[in-house]
Design a protein around this motif. Structure first.
Motif, PDB file in Angstrom:
ATOM      1  N   ALA A   1       0.817  -1.217   0.000  1.00 17.63           N
ATOM      2  CA  ALA A   1       0.000   0.000   0.000  1.00 17.63           C
ATOM      3  C   ALA A   1       0.846   1.261   0.000  1.00 17.63           C
ATOM      4  O   ALA A   1       0.450   2.288  -0.566  1.00 17.63           O
ATOM      5  CB  ALA A   1      -0.940  -0.024   1.195  1.00 17.63           C
ATOM      6  N   ALA A   2       2.030   1.212   0.617  1.00 20.55           N
ATOM      7  CA  ALA A   2       2.860   2.415   0.716  1.00 20.55           C
ATOM      8  C   ALA A   2       3.225   2.981  -0.651  1.00 20.55           C
ATOM      9  O   ALA A   2       3.408   4.190  -0.803  1.00 20.55           O
ATOM     10  CB  ALA A   2       4.133   2.098   1.506  1.00 20.55           C
ATOM     11  N   ALA A   3       3.304   2.119  -1.662  1.00 23.46           N
ATOM     12  CA  ALA A   3       3.681   2.572  -3.001  1.00 23.46           C
ATOM     13  C   ALA A   3       2.594   3.407  -3.653  1.00 23.46           C
ATOM     14  O   ALA A   3       2.848   4.095  -4.646  1.00 23.46           O
ATOM     15  CB  ALA A   3       4.005   1.370  -3.883  1.00 23.46           C
ATOM     16  N   PHE A   4       1.383   3.388  -3.095  1.00 25.82           N
ATOM     17  CA  PHE A   4       0.240   4.082  -3.690  1.00 25.82           C
ATOM     18  C   PHE A   4      -0.080   5.398  -2.991  1.00 25.82           C
ATOM     19  O   PHE A   4      -1.049   6.057  -3.347  1.00 25.82           O
ATOM     20  CB  PHE A   4      -0.987   3.174  -3.672  1.00 25.82           C
ATOM     21  N   GLY A   5       0.699   5.760  -2.001  1.00 22.99           N
ATOM     22  CA  GLY A   5       0.492   7.041  -1.343  1.00 22.99           C
ATOM     23  C   GLY A   5      -0.207   6.932   0.001  1.00 22.99           C
ATOM     24  O   GLY A   5      -0.690   5.871   0.403  1.00 22.99           O
ATOM     25  N   ALA A   6      -0.285   8.082   0.671  1.00 21.24           N
ATOM     26  CA  ALA A   6      -0.789   8.116   2.047  1.00 21.24           C
ATOM     27  C   ALA A   6      -2.265   7.754   2.152  1.00 21.24           C
ATOM     28  O   ALA A   6      -2.722   7.295   3.209  1.00 21.24           O
ATOM     29  CB  ALA A   6      -0.546   9.499   2.640  1.00 21.24           C
ATOM     30  N   ASP A   7      -3.041   7.938   1.101  1.00 25.04           N
ATOM     31  CA  ASP A   7      -4.474   7.669   1.171  1.00 25.04           C
ATOM     32  C   ASP A   7      -4.827   6.202   0.947  1.00 25.04           C
ATOM     33  O   ASP A   7      -5.982   5.810   1.121  1.00 25.04           O
ATOM     34  CB  ASP A   7      -5.221   8.508   0.128  1.00 25.04           C
ATOM     35  N   ALA A   8      -3.849   5.411   0.564  1.00 27.25           N
ATOM     36  CA  ALA A   8      -4.125   4.001   0.287  1.00 27.25           C
ATOM     37  C   ALA A   8      -4.125   3.194   1.572  1.00 27.25           C
ATOM     38  O   ALA A   8      -3.307   3.405   2.461  1.00 27.25           O
ATOM     39  CB  ALA A   8      -3.077   3.453  -0.671  1.00 27.25           C
ATOM     40  N   LYS A   9      -5.060   2.257   1.656  1.00 24.43           N
ATOM     41  CA  LYS A   9      -5.063   1.333   2.777  1.00 24.43           C
ATOM     42  C   LYS A   9      -4.859  -0.080   2.250  1.00 24.43           C
ATOM     43  O   LYS A   9      -5.087  -0.365   1.076  1.00 24.43           O
ATOM     44  CB  LYS A   9      -6.364   1.428   3.568  1.00 24.43           C
ATOM     45  N   ALA A  10      -4.402  -0.970   3.115  1.00 20.91           N
ATOM     46  CA  ALA A  10      -4.088  -2.333   2.717  1.00 20.91           C
ATOM     47  C   ALA A  10      -5.174  -3.292   3.167  1.00 20.91           C
ATOM     48  O   ALA A  10      -5.843  -3.078   4.184  1.00 20.91           O
ATOM     49  CB  ALA A  10      -2.745  -2.754   3.307  1.00 20.91           C
ATOM     50  N   ALA A  11      -5.359  -4.336   2.388  1.00 20.40           N
ATOM     51  CA  ALA A  11      -6.239  -5.447   2.771  1.00 20.40           C
ATOM     52  C   ALA A  11      -5.550  -6.736   2.358  1.00 20.40           C
ATOM     53  O   ALA A  11      -4.758  -6.761   1.409  1.00 20.40           O
ATOM     54  CB  ALA A  11      -7.605  -5.322   2.087  1.00 20.40           C
ATOM     55  N   ALA A  12      -5.837  -7.812   3.051  1.00 17.70           N
ATOM     56  CA  ALA A  12      -5.154  -9.076   2.802  1.00 17.70           C
ATOM     57  C   ALA A  12      -5.642  -9.778   1.546  1.00 17.70           C
ATOM     58  O   ALA A  12      -4.962 -10.646   1.008  1.00 17.70           O
ATOM     59  CB  ALA A  12      -5.320 -10.003   4.018  1.00 17.70           C
ATOM     60  N   SER A  13      -6.832  -9.419   1.072  1.00 12.02           N
ATOM     61  CA  SER A  13      -7.396 -10.060  -0.111  1.00 12.02           C
ATOM     62  C   SER A  13      -8.496  -9.175  -0.672  1.00 12.02           C
ATOM     63  O   SER A  13      -8.949  -8.223  -0.017  1.00 12.02           O
ATOM     64  CB  SER A  13      -7.982 -11.431   0.248  1.00 12.02           C
ATOM     65  N   VAL A  14      -8.958  -9.495  -1.865  1.00 11.88           N
ATOM     66  CA  VAL A  14     -10.080  -8.755  -2.453  1.00 11.88           C
ATOM     67  C   VAL A  14     -11.325  -8.948  -1.603  1.00 11.88           C
ATOM     68  O   VAL A  14     -12.098  -8.001  -1.392  1.00 11.88           O
ATOM     69  CB  VAL A  14     -10.324  -9.203  -3.900  1.00 11.88           C
ATOM     70  N   ALA A  15     -11.530 -10.158  -1.101  1.00  8.65           N
ATOM     71  CA  ALA A  15     -12.699 -10.406  -0.255  1.00  8.65           C
ATOM     72  C   ALA A  15     -12.668  -9.522   0.989  1.00  8.65           C
ATOM     73  O   ALA A  15     -13.693  -8.936   1.372  1.00  8.65           O
ATOM     74  CB  ALA A  15     -12.751 -11.880   0.142  1.00  8.65           C
ATOM     75  N   ASP A  16     -11.497  -9.394   1.615  1.00  8.87           N
ATOM     76  CA  ASP A  16     -11.379  -8.525   2.790  1.00  8.87           C
ATOM     77  C   ASP A  16     -11.610  -7.066   2.412  1.00  8.87           C
ATOM     78  O   ASP A  16     -12.257  -6.305   3.152  1.00  8.87           O
ATOM     79  CB  ASP A  16     -10.005  -8.679   3.425  1.00  8.87           C
ATOM     80  N   ALA A  17     -11.077  -6.662   1.256  1.00 11.20           N
ATOM     81  CA  ALA A  17     -11.253  -5.279   0.815  1.00 11.20           C
ATOM     82  C   ALA A  17     -12.727  -4.963   0.592  1.00 11.20           C
ATOM     83  O   ALA A  17     -13.226  -3.902   1.000  1.00 11.20           O
ATOM     84  CB  ALA A  17     -10.462  -5.038  -0.465  1.00 11.20           C
ATOM     85  N   LEU A  18     -13.440  -5.874  -0.050  1.00  9.95           N
ATOM     86  CA  LEU A  18     -14.869  -5.662  -0.283  1.00  9.95           C
ATOM     87  C   LEU A  18     -15.641  -5.625   1.031  1.00  9.95           C
ATOM     88  O   LEU A  18     -16.560  -4.806   1.202  1.00  9.95           O
ATOM     89  CB  LEU A  18     -15.416  -6.768  -1.183  1.00  9.95           C
ATOM     90  N   SER A  19     -15.287  -6.505   1.933  1.00 10.07           N
ATOM     91  CA  SER A  19     -15.985  -6.565   3.226  1.00 10.07           C
ATOM     92  C   SER A  19     -15.818  -5.281   4.025  1.00 10.07           C
ATOM     93  O   SER A  19     -16.701  -4.901   4.803  1.00 10.07           O
ATOM     94  CB  SER A  19     -15.473  -7.755   4.048  1.00 10.07           C
ATOM     95  N   ASP A  20     -14.680  -4.596   3.824  1.00  8.19           N
ATOM     96  CA  ASP A  20     -14.397  -3.375   4.588  1.00  8.19           C
ATOM     97  C   ASP A  20     -15.018  -2.124   3.972  1.00  8.19           C
ATOM     98  O   ASP A  20     -15.014  -1.065   4.604  1.00  8.19           O
ATOM     99  CB  ASP A  20     -12.875  -3.170   4.696  1.00  8.19           C
TER     100      ASP A  20
END
Length: 438
Positions: free
Chosen positions: A388-407
């Protein structure tokens, strides 16, 4: 595993395991190994039906899909070789309209690998030889071959002059392989890429292309002139006239009377369809009717390219009615195409992205920056990838697409979701949502 290739069929997996052990596991450009391998197999690349060869940085897979759909709408049996696969290795080889079955795939890979044992052939070279062997043995009317990487030294370029060459959108990608210094080649990166792609142009072969900036256009024209080919470019040769979500095709060789409406989303797909039509109009032999062309354009589909996810386990993680779009975009040209697709979209975009470590995060994020509701970065399983750090300060990390969608907290009336950044990630998403390419 080379190119993340796995199979649920034990016989196919056994050969993929052999391939992973044999192959250097990286792209190696050059025609010496594929030439020797094909010679040992009886030169199947010299036994292909009418062949269409397609190169390009972006859009070449979609162009191949339009070619196949139009030809099949004309009642023809069509072989196709494309890459990469998204979910199943079998997606790379289509025989007379049907994905290769596991039994034949396992047997072909075994035969090729037995001959390739001392050659240090790459994953793509072995796969290409297997496809040629299948195409030579199984009857069909036409054969569509997509370039894997570059053009000039790509393994597919061992074929003799095809019926038609096509060159789609050109941009900067695979810099480590295609921009390495070489005596007598252009210094400008865009022109060097064009020089490599133009390497598929062969003597006395008609060539359909997009329109390009002047320097790139000159590179293509010089190659055409040097081998005595015939150039049929967008603009001076053919054109599309877009109106809303449909278009008409006109050319020096005649026009298609019917308006056409692509099933695939995005204005760039009209140009890809236009390139396919141009190639077909140049080809010797039977010509598709206007009706077949319109039918094929409407039916053509290429998974993982501006594909709206249907119902499935991943889609169920968001409120009903949420639009989830999937695209394998991973370079500047593709990122700009995404931005054009969403330019008139009033809703904000939740972007979920995973990008290989050798790709530029800004290529996808920057064109969409003013439309983003959120940015979530996920891994690309089985590959080196950005955090996530490579995408800038506004980016957050998730362990998977499923986790990202759930959040995500999505309001379907005001927001949509886009998953982009890698075709490998697109394959993971389709598999997790139980939408398997066929």
């Amino acid at each position: 595993m080379a190119d993340h290739a796995r199979s649920s069929d034990p016989a196919v997996q056994a050969q993929l395991d052999r391939l992973a052990a044999l192959s250097p596991g990286r792209d190696i450009l050059g025609l010496e190994r594929i030439a020797e391998l094909c010679a040992r197999l009886g030169n199947p690349h010299l036994q292909l039906p009418r062949t269409f060869h397609v190169a390009g940085t972006n859009g070449k897979g979609s162009t191949c899909a339009y070619l196949r759909a139009i030809l099949e709408a004309s009642g023809r049996h069509v072989h196709a070789y494309t890459s990469p696969h998204l979910v199943r290795f079998n997606e790379r080889i289509r025989l007379a309209g049907t994905l290769i079955d596991d039994a034949l795939l396992a047997a072909l890979l075994e035969e090729v690998l037995d001959e390739a044992a001392d050659l240090q052939a790459s994953f793509f070279e072995v796969t290409t030889a297997a496809a040629f062997l299948a195409f030579a043995r199984i009857p069909a009317d036409d054969c569509i071959i997509e370039v894997g990487l570059g053009g000039r030294l790509d393994a597919t370029n061992i074929i003799p002059p095809p019926a038609v060459c096509g060159i789609a959108s050109l941009g900067i990608d695979h810099e480590a392989f295609l921009l390495a210094p070489e005596t007598g080649t252009p210094d400008n990166p865009a022109m060097r890429i064009a020089w490599e792609k133009a390497g598929i142009i062969k003597p006395d072969t008609p060539v359909a292309t997009f329109d390009y900036p002047p320097g790139v256009r000159d590179i293509i024209a010089a190659k055409v002139a040097s081998v005595g080919a015939t150039l049929f470019p967008e603009g001076n040769g053919w054109a599309i006239e877009a109106s809303g979500d449909s278009f008409r095709w006109t050319s020096k060789l005649g026009s298609v009377a019917e308006p056409m409406r692509p099933r695939m989303a995005g204005p760039h797909q009209m140009r890809n369809a236009g390139l396919a039509i141009a190639m077909l109009r140049l080809a010797p032999g039977p010509q598709p009717t206007d009706e077949a062309i319109a039918h094929g354009v409407a039916d053509a589909f290429w998974p993982g390219r501006m594909q709206r996810l249907g119902t499935g386990p991943l889609a169920a993680l968001l409120p009903g009615g949420t639009e989830i779009w999937l695209d394998g975009a991973h370079n500047v040209d593709a990122g700009l195409a995404l931005a054009r697709q969403f330019a008139d979209e009033p809703r904000r975009v939740h972007l979920i992205t995973g990008m290989l470590a050798n790709k530029d995060p800004a290529a996808i994020v920057a064109p969409l920056a003013d439309r983003l509701a959120s940015l979530t970065v996920v891994p690309v399983p089985g590959h080196e990838h950005h955090g996530a750090a490579a995408f800038g300060a506004d980016a957050k990390a998730a362990a998977s697409v499923a986790d990202a969608l759930s959040d995500l907290a999505v309001d379907p009336a005001r927001e949509i979701v886009l998953i982009a950044g890698s075709l490998y990630l697109a394959g993971e998403v389709l598999s997790a949502n139980l939408q398997f390419p066929d």
